[in-house]
Design a protein around this motif. Sequence first.
Motif, PDB file in Angstrom:
ATOM      1  N   GLN A  48      46.364  40.178  33.018  1.00  0.00           N
ATOM      2  CA  GLN A  48      45.653  39.861  31.782  1.00  0.00           C
ATOM      3  C   GLN A  48      44.329  40.610  31.665  1.00  0.00           C
ATOM      4  O   GLN A  48      43.635  40.472  30.659  1.00  0.00           O
ATOM      5  N   THR A  49      43.967  41.365  32.691  1.00  0.00           N
ATOM      6  CA  THR A  49      42.669  42.048  32.695  1.00  0.00           C
ATOM      7  C   THR A  49      42.836  43.484  32.217  1.00  0.00           C
ATOM      8  O   THR A  49      43.415  44.323  32.909  1.00  0.00           O
ATOM      9  N   SER A  50      42.352  43.770  31.025  1.00  0.00           N
ATOM     10  CA  SER A  50      42.414  45.110  30.457  1.00  0.00           C
ATOM     11  C   SER A  50      41.268  45.954  30.984  1.00  0.00           C
ATOM     12  O   SER A  50      40.173  45.442  31.220  1.00  0.00           O
ATOM     13  N   LEU A  51      41.523  47.224  31.142  1.00  0.00           N
ATOM     14  CA  LEU A  51      40.485  48.166  31.557  1.00  0.00           C
ATOM     15  C   LEU A  51      40.021  48.959  30.352  1.00  0.00           C
ATOM     16  O   LEU A  51      40.790  49.218  29.427  1.00  0.00           O
ATOM     17  N   LYS A  52      38.746  49.339  30.385  1.00  0.00           N
ATOM     18  CA  LYS A  52      38.218  50.140  29.291  1.00  0.00           C
ATOM     19  C   LYS A  52      37.401  51.299  29.849  1.00  0.00           C
ATOM     20  O   LYS A  52      37.005  51.291  31.012  1.00  0.00           O
ATOM     21  N   ASP A  53      37.189  52.276  29.017  1.00  0.00           N
ATOM     22  CA  ASP A  53      36.469  53.480  29.416  1.00  0.00           C
ATOM     23  C   ASP A  53      35.118  53.119  30.029  1.00  0.00           C
ATOM     24  O   ASP A  53      34.381  52.290  29.486  1.00  0.00           O
ATOM     25  N   GLY A  54      34.823  53.701  31.179  1.00  0.00           N
ATOM     26  CA  GLY A  54      33.550  53.492  31.838  1.00  0.00           C
ATOM     27  C   GLY A  54      33.523  52.354  32.842  1.00  0.00           C
ATOM     28  O   GLY A  54      32.507  52.143  33.509  1.00  0.00           O
ATOM     29  N   ASP A  55      34.633  51.593  32.968  1.00  0.00           N
ATOM     30  CA  ASP A  55      34.676  50.504  33.941  1.00  0.00           C
ATOM     31  C   ASP A  55      34.526  51.038  35.359  1.00  0.00           C
ATOM     32  O   ASP A  55      34.880  52.185  35.650  1.00  0.00           O
ATOM     33  N   SER A  56      34.027  50.180  36.234  1.00  0.00           N
ATOM     34  CA  SER A  56      33.887  50.501  37.643  1.00  0.00           C
ATOM     35  C   SER A  56      34.741  49.516  38.440  1.00  0.00           C
ATOM     36  O   SER A  56      34.543  48.297  38.342  1.00  0.00           O
ATOM     37  N   LEU A  57      35.678  50.046  39.206  1.00  0.00           N
ATOM     38  CA  LEU A  57      36.619  49.219  39.944  1.00  0.00           C
ATOM     39  C   LEU A  57      36.543  49.534  41.432  1.00  0.00           C
ATOM     40  O   LEU A  57      36.538  50.705  41.819  1.00  0.00           O
ATOM     41  N   GLU A  58      36.467  48.502  42.228  1.00  0.00           N
ATOM     42  CA  GLU A  58      36.547  48.637  43.683  1.00  0.00           C
ATOM     43  C   GLU A  58      37.835  47.953  44.128  1.00  0.00           C
ATOM     44  O   GLU A  58      38.105  46.814  43.751  1.00  0.00           O
ATOM     45  N   ILE A  59      38.641  48.673  44.886  1.00  0.00           N
ATOM     46  CA  ILE A  59      39.877  48.127  45.447  1.00  0.00           C
ATOM     47  C   ILE A  59      39.699  48.107  46.954  1.00  0.00           C
ATOM     48  O   ILE A  59      39.511  49.147  47.578  1.00  0.00           O
ATOM     49  N   VAL A  60      39.752  46.907  47.528  1.00  0.00           N
ATOM     50  CA  VAL A  60      39.546  46.740  48.965  1.00  0.00           C
ATOM     51  C   VAL A  60      40.848  46.249  49.576  1.00  0.00           C
ATOM     52  O   VAL A  60      41.400  45.241  49.130  1.00  0.00           O
ATOM     53  N   THR A  61      41.323  46.957  50.600  1.00  0.00           N
ATOM     54  CA  THR A  61      42.554  46.604  51.283  1.00  0.00           C
ATOM     55  C   THR A  61      42.247  46.017  52.641  1.00  0.00           C
ATOM     56  O   THR A  61      41.429  46.554  53.375  1.00  0.00           O
ATOM     57  N   PHE A  62      42.910  44.901  52.951  1.00  0.00           N
ATOM     58  CA  PHE A  62      42.763  44.302  54.267  1.00  0.00           C
ATOM     59  C   PHE A  62      43.610  45.080  55.267  1.00  0.00           C
ATOM     60  O   PHE A  62      44.754  45.402  55.002  1.00  0.00           O
ATOM     61  N   VAL A  63      43.022  45.340  56.436  1.00  0.00           N
ATOM     62  CA  VAL A  63      43.734  46.035  57.498  1.00  0.00           C
ATOM     63  C   VAL A  63      43.649  45.169  58.739  1.00  0.00           C
ATOM     64  O   VAL A  63      42.555  44.788  59.168  1.00  0.00           O
ATOM     65  N   GLY A  64      44.795  44.860  59.306  1.00  0.00           N
ATOM     66  CA  GLY A  64      44.830  44.063  60.518  1.00  0.00           C
ATOM     67  C   GLY A  64      44.833  44.948  61.750  1.00  0.00           C
ATOM     68  O   GLY A  64      45.175  46.112  61.703  1.00  0.00           O
ATOM     69  N   GLY A  65      44.445  44.386  62.832  1.00  0.00           N
ATOM     70  CA  GLY A  65      44.442  45.143  64.081  1.00  0.00           C
ATOM     71  C   GLY A  65      43.976  44.273  65.206  1.00  0.00           C
ATOM     72  O   GLY A  65      43.564  43.132  65.016  1.00  0.00           O
ATOM     73  N   GLY A  66      44.030  44.820  66.375  1.00  0.00           N
ATOM     74  CA  GLY A  66      43.653  43.987  67.499  1.00  0.00           C
ATOM     75  C   GLY A  66      42.971  44.715  68.578  1.00  0.00           C
ATOM     76  O   GLY A  66      42.351  45.666  68.606  1.00  0.00           O
TER      77      GLY A  66
END
Length: 66
Positions: A48-66
């Motif tokens: 439901q979230t539309s994007l528009k010109d000039g938006d700033s988006l951060e996409i953060v991915t979880f990474v597992g490890g040990g």
Amino acid sequence: MNIIINGTTQQLDPAKHLSDVVTSFCKQPKHVITELNGAIVLSDQWGQTSLKDGDSLEIVTFVGGG
């Protein structure tokens, strides 16, 4: 339209929803958190979230490890 994704300007087709962008940039979208213009957007709101010109988006991915 141009939006900034993780600090890099990307050109996208107009009328994109956040869900379209997340699925095109991430192999496993269920392990992702998004921040649009400084506000967290939960995954159930991506469609439901539309994007528009000039938006700033951060996409953060979880990474597992040990």
